[in-house]
Design a protein around this motif. Structure first.
Motif, short mmCIF file in Angstrom:
data_model
loop_
_atom_site.label_atom_id
_atom_site.label_comp_id
_atom_site.label_asym_id
_atom_site.label_seq_id
_atom_site.Cartn_x
_atom_site.Cartn_y
_atom_site.Cartn_z
N TYR A 26 31.66 -3.17 -47.15
CA TYR A 26 30.48 -2.38 -47.45
C TYR A 26 29.21 -3.22 -47.36
O TYR A 26 28.42 -3.29 -48.29
CB TYR A 26 30.61 -1.75 -48.84
CG TYR A 26 31.73 -0.76 -48.92
CD1 TYR A 26 31.59 0.52 -48.41
CD2 TYR A 26 32.95 -1.12 -49.47
CE1 TYR A 26 32.62 1.44 -48.47
CE2 TYR A 26 34.00 -0.20 -49.53
CZ TYR A 26 33.83 1.07 -49.04
OH TYR A 26 34.86 1.96 -49.09
N ALA A 27 29.00 -3.89 -46.22
CA ALA A 27 27.80 -4.68 -46.00
C ALA A 27 26.65 -3.72 -45.70
O ALA A 27 26.44 -3.31 -44.56
CB ALA A 27 28.01 -5.65 -44.85
N SER A 51 24.73 -7.74 -30.94
CA SER A 51 25.98 -8.49 -31.00
C SER A 51 27.06 -7.80 -31.83
O SER A 51 28.19 -8.28 -31.93
CB SER A 51 25.73 -9.89 -31.57
OG SER A 51 25.26 -9.80 -32.91
N THR A 52 26.72 -6.68 -32.44
CA THR A 52 27.65 -5.95 -33.29
C THR A 52 28.64 -5.13 -32.46
O THR A 52 28.27 -4.52 -31.46
CB THR A 52 26.89 -5.01 -34.25
OG1 THR A 52 26.04 -5.78 -35.09
CG2 THR A 52 27.85 -4.20 -35.11
N ARG A 53 29.88 -5.13 -32.88
CA ARG A 53 30.92 -4.33 -32.22
C ARG A 53 31.03 -2.99 -32.94
O ARG A 53 31.16 -2.94 -34.16
CB ARG A 53 32.26 -5.07 -32.26
CG ARG A 53 33.39 -4.38 -31.53
CD ARG A 53 34.51 -5.36 -31.22
NE ARG A 53 34.98 -6.03 -32.42
CZ ARG A 53 36.04 -5.62 -33.13
NH1 ARG A 53 36.74 -4.57 -32.76
NH2 ARG A 53 36.41 -6.30 -34.20
N THR A 86 31.33 -4.07 -36.73
CA THR A 86 31.76 -5.43 -37.07
C THR A 86 30.76 -6.42 -36.51
O THR A 86 30.54 -6.47 -35.30
CB THR A 86 33.16 -5.72 -36.50
OG1 THR A 86 34.09 -4.72 -36.94
CG2 THR A 86 33.64 -7.09 -36.96
N ALA A 87 30.15 -7.20 -37.41
CA ALA A 87 29.17 -8.19 -36.99
C ALA A 87 29.86 -9.42 -36.41
O ALA A 87 31.06 -9.64 -36.63
CB ALA A 87 28.28 -8.59 -38.16
N SER A 88 29.10 -10.24 -35.69
CA SER A 88 29.68 -11.47 -35.12
C SER A 88 30.14 -12.42 -36.22
O SER A 88 31.01 -13.25 -36.00
CB SER A 88 28.64 -12.16 -34.23
OG SER A 88 27.44 -12.42 -34.96
N SER A 89 29.59 -12.25 -37.44
CA SER A 89 29.98 -13.09 -38.57
C SER A 89 31.29 -12.62 -39.19
O SER A 89 31.86 -13.32 -40.04
CB SER A 89 28.88 -13.05 -39.64
OG SER A 89 28.73 -11.72 -40.15
N GLY A 90 31.75 -11.45 -38.80
CA GLY A 90 32.98 -10.90 -39.36
C GLY A 90 32.73 -9.82 -40.41
O GLY A 90 33.66 -9.14 -40.83
#
Length: 279
Positions: A26-27, A51-53, A86-90
């Motif tokens: 829940y970001a 960059s987000t999936r 899903t961000a590149s940071s996870g």
């Protein structure tokens, strides 16, 4: 020296694990910008970090280099649907959306001669060939963002048919109508509702007559049916408002009109969600 009891340590660890889990799922700062309709035939435009999936019901949704994306729902979609980023940071943002149902016009006609309901095998074979050409044209995944720049009406005229309507002939349900019909005299100009690349320009298909497909990028397509003339060629780039064709009554049509259809990949969407309302 400060000591932590085993019980306190276990509590702290649980809190850390739960906090990490909730922060990942829940970001809130990852929430995309969404505009559109979560309902049958609806279209949704989104924006996020490039960059987000993005995934819809576990399937990937293409994101442009500027972070734009689009998706939609078929006529019979029941939902709910899951949108996941899903961000590149996870980090992960995920949300479930219900899909509102719509009431479509259903017409029942009985007592028709069989030959008018069931075409002969040769015609069926030609229709399948035409459908394959259309399918191939829609396999392009051009990295253009024309779909994100807004749409205009492709033609002036009276609305004579809407998305989702269906006929039941002699008790057999026919394929629903997936377009928006604009009735106007033969020769009325048809313009590109948004920029793109022409992927199909067929002069005479069995059912749809003069047929054109414009690729607006990332799997988003306009299709025009029953055209009497075309002014652009396959592979040609067109701008919004540019005249590309003329309205006609070619193919299986009872009168001159433009049948405008919108596809996101293989999902058929309602064009009326793209343009201002008109009678």
């Amino acid at each position: 020296m400060f000591r932590v009891s085993c019980r306190t340590w276990r509590v702290l660890m649980c809190v850390l694990v739960v906090a990490a889990f909730w922060g990942r799922v829940y970001a809130a700062d990852m929430a995309p910008t969404l505009q559109g309709h979560f309902e049958q035939g609806g279209i949704v435009f989104g924006h996020t970090n490039p960059s987000t999936r993005v995934q819809l019901n576990g399937e990937p949704v293409q994101v442009s280099t500027n972070g734009h994306f689009v998706f939609g729902f078929g006529r019979d979609e029941t939902g709910p649907v899951e949108l996941k980023l899903t961000a590149s940071s996870g980090e992960v943002w995920q949300q479930s959306y219900p899909i509102a149902s719509r009431t479509f016009d259903i017409q029942r006609i009985d007592g028709l001669p069989k030959r008018t309901v069931t075409p002969d095998p040769e015609v069926v074979a030609e229709i399948r060939k035409n459908n394959e050409e259309v399918w191939i044209a829609r396999q392009h995944r051009t990295e253009r963002e024309d779909f994100a720049n807004g749409f205009i009406w492709p033609a002036e005229g009276r609305i004579s048919g809407v998305y989702g309507s269906q006929r039941v002939l002699n008790g057999n349900p026919r394929t629903p109508h997936y377009g928006l019909d604009v009735a106007a005299p033969t020769g009325t100009p048809v313009v590109a509702p948004a920029g793109g690349i022409v992927r199909l320009a067929h002069p005479d298909m069995v059912l749809s007559g003069g047929t054109m497909i414009i690729d607006h990028g990332y799997g988003f397509f306009s299709t025009f049916l029953h055209l009497s003339a075309m002014h652009v060629e396959v592979g040609q780039e067109v701008k919004q408002g540019e005249v590309v064709a003329e309205i006609g009554a070619t193919g299986r049509a009872t009168g001159p009109h433009l049948d405008w259809r919108i596809n996101w990949g293989n999902v058929r969407l309602d064009p009326q969600y793209l343009v201002p309302k008109r009678n």
